[in-house]
Enzyme design. Structure first.
Site, mmCIF file in Angstrom:
data_model
loop_
_atom_site.group_PDB
_atom_site.id
_atom_site.type_symbol
_atom_site.label_atom_id
_atom_site.label_comp_id
_atom_site.label_asym_id
_atom_site.label_seq_id
_atom_site.Cartn_x
_atom_site.Cartn_y
_atom_site.Cartn_z
ATOM 1 C CE1 TYR A 62 -0.282 -0.094 9.255
ATOM 2 C CE2 TYR A 62 1.605 -1.238 8.289
ATOM 3 C CZ TYR A 62 0.443 -1.256 9.051
ATOM 4 O OH TYR A 62 0.004 -2.446 9.604
ATOM 5 C CE LYS A 93 -0.294 -0.987 12.803
ATOM 6 N NZ LYS A 93 -1.234 -1.585 13.778
HETATM 7 N N1 LIG Z 1 -3.286 -6.994 6.750
HETATM 8 C C1 LIG Z 1 -2.007 -7.071 7.059
HETATM 9 O O1 LIG Z 1 -1.152 -7.506 6.245
HETATM 10 C C2 LIG Z 1 -1.530 -6.665 8.429
HETATM 11 C C3 LIG Z 1 -0.228 -7.016 8.779
HETATM 12 C C4 LIG Z 1 0.251 -6.646 10.034
HETATM 13 C C5 LIG Z 1 -0.570 -5.954 10.905
HETATM 14 N N2 LIG Z 1 -1.830 -5.608 10.524
HETATM 15 C C6 LIG Z 1 -2.645 -4.865 11.494
HETATM 16 O O2 LIG Z 1 -3.783 -5.634 11.819
HETATM 17 C C7 LIG Z 1 -4.846 -4.760 12.251
HETATM 18 C C8 LIG Z 1 -6.124 -5.139 11.521
HETATM 19 O O3 LIG Z 1 -5.955 -4.889 10.123
HETATM 20 P P1 LIG Z 1 -6.682 -5.742 8.977
HETATM 21 O O4 LIG Z 1 -5.638 -6.243 8.085
HETATM 22 O O5 LIG Z 1 -7.672 -6.673 9.572
HETATM 23 O O6 LIG Z 1 -7.403 -4.575 8.167
HETATM 24 P P2 LIG Z 1 -8.934 -4.147 8.034
HETATM 25 O O7 LIG Z 1 -9.750 -5.318 7.623
HETATM 26 O O8 LIG Z 1 -8.925 -2.937 7.200
HETATM 27 O O9 LIG Z 1 -9.331 -3.784 9.541
HETATM 28 C C9 LIG Z 1 -8.963 -2.572 10.133
HETATM 29 C C10 LIG Z 1 -10.115 -2.168 11.033
HETATM 30 O O10 LIG Z 1 -9.749 -0.985 11.757
HETATM 31 C C11 LIG Z 1 -10.910 -0.205 11.847
HETATM 32 N N3 LIG Z 1 -10.690 1.215 12.103
HETATM 33 C C12 LIG Z 1 -9.970 2.113 11.363
HETATM 34 N N4 LIG Z 1 -10.097 3.325 11.887
HETATM 35 C C13 LIG Z 1 -10.904 3.207 12.983
HETATM 36 C C14 LIG Z 1 -11.426 4.108 13.934
HETATM 37 N N5 LIG Z 1 -11.155 5.431 13.887
HETATM 38 N N6 LIG Z 1 -12.223 3.627 14.932
HETATM 39 C C15 LIG Z 1 -12.524 2.327 14.990
HETATM 40 N N7 LIG Z 1 -12.092 1.410 14.098
HETATM 41 C C16 LIG Z 1 -11.289 1.866 13.110
HETATM 42 C C17 LIG Z 1 -11.591 -0.367 10.496
HETATM 43 O O11 LIG Z 1 -12.939 0.011 10.637
HETATM 44 P P3 LIG Z 1 -13.885 0.346 9.366
HETATM 45 O O12 LIG Z 1 -14.300 -1.018 8.881
HETATM 46 O O13 LIG Z 1 -14.983 1.139 9.968
HETATM 47 O O14 LIG Z 1 -13.042 1.102 8.371
HETATM 48 C C18 LIG Z 1 -11.384 -1.851 10.233
HETATM 49 O O15 LIG Z 1 -12.464 -2.611 10.733
HETATM 50 C C19 LIG Z 1 -4.357 -3.343 11.962
HETATM 51 O O16 LIG Z 1 -3.869 -2.753 13.155
HETATM 52 C C20 LIG Z 1 -3.214 -3.560 10.988
HETATM 53 O O17 LIG Z 1 -2.274 -2.516 11.007
HETATM 54 C C21 LIG Z 1 -2.331 -5.967 9.317
#
Ligand SMILES: NC(=O)c1ccc[n+]([C@@H]2O[C@H](COP(=O)([O-])OP(=O)(O)OC[C@H]3O[C@@H](n4cnc5c(N)ncnc54)[C@H](OP(=O)(O)O)[C@@H]3O)[C@@H](O)[C@H]2O)c1
Length: 238
Positions: free
Chosen positions: A145, A149
């Protein structure tokens, strides 16, 4: 180049996710005019006066082209969709996880930005990429991952160089751990999606280019500025 959320027309990918939902709530509170909530499954997304659900799988050229043609009034593209298989580079059985993470975390924001660039140039808009502090230093338990990123961070820098002369601002948000399903198995302190969304948008509206979100991200960024190798070794030691 726009710096305020008020009156902006936004498209956000992965709109059903936890950080996206918090960003959408916060952008509505700050007066966004319209938000295209783009998700591969729009069944959980309700339309309203400001929300326009849009079916968009970020790996699909056809979905992306259709979204760009429909949403030509966009002034802010938020590349938020992401995937984290929480997998070390050698622990993965084959390259399928690495390919999926590169496809969604790196190639998709490139695909989306290429498709929306004409509208963003015309509308003097902005791109906001949701990265992670782990784009700057690899945490080997989820090394695959982190590598994807890191590519997205470099993408953000490259797009900034290409788009700035054309009047488009490109911003990266680098959060630490946020309490979503992505971090469900990690027993570490996490910020709430609402706090993360507020900090991301505060940094965006303050005109920052690299927004460090939360104490974990700010602490790691300070450590990296002081002694990059020490932080790399600290994360490698678990
Ligand atoms: N959580 C953390 O600690 C954290 C920290 C730093 C950065 N981030 C970043 O923040 C962003 C949001 O993550 P989150 O934590 O909110 O996780 P999350 O709730 O799992 O959200 C990720 C979203 O991406 C969507 N997705 C994945 N593959 C896709 C595709 N092919 N087409 C369209 N949508 C797709 C998922 O859709 P589905 O619902 O359909 O699966 C989900 O709604 C990500 O880029 C992540 O890397 C997260």
């Amino acid at each position: 180049m726009s710096a305020t959320i008020k009156d902006s027309v936004v498209i956000i990918t992965g709109a059903a996710g936890a950080i996206a939902q918090a960003l959408i709530a916060e952008m509505r509170a700050r007066g966004a005019a319209k938000i295209y909530a783009a998700a591969r499954d729009v069944s959980a997304l309700a339309a309203s006066d400001t929300i326009v659900p849009l079916k968009l799988d970020v790996t699909s050229d056809a979905d992306t082209a259709a979204a760009a043609s429909l949403a030509s009034d966009v002034t802010l593209l938020i590349n938020n969709a992401g995937v984290n298989h929480n997998t070390a580079l050698l622990a993965a059985p084959d390259l399928s996880i690495a390919k999926e993470e590169i496809e969604i975390n790196y190639l998709a924001p490139l695909r989306l930005t290429r498709a929306f660039a004409p509208a963003l140039i015309k509308n003097h808009g902005s791109v906001l990429n949701i990265l992670t502090i782990l784009a700057r230093v690899n945490l080997p338990i989820m090394g695959s991952y982190c590598a994807s990123k890191a590519a997205a961070l470099s993408l953000t820098q490259g797009l900034r160089g290409e788009l700035a002369p054309r009047g488009v601002r490109v911003v990266g948000a680098l959060p630490g751990a946020v309490d979503t399903r992505m971090t469900a198995g990690l027993p570490i302190p996490k910020m709430t999606p609402a706090d993360a969304a507020r900090e991301i948008l505060d940094g965006y509206e303050a005109g920052e280019e690299d927004i460090y979100v939360g104490d974990m991200a700010k602490g790691l960024a300070a450590g990296l500025a002081q002694d990059h190798k020490a932080v790399e070794k600290q994360l490698a030691s678990g």
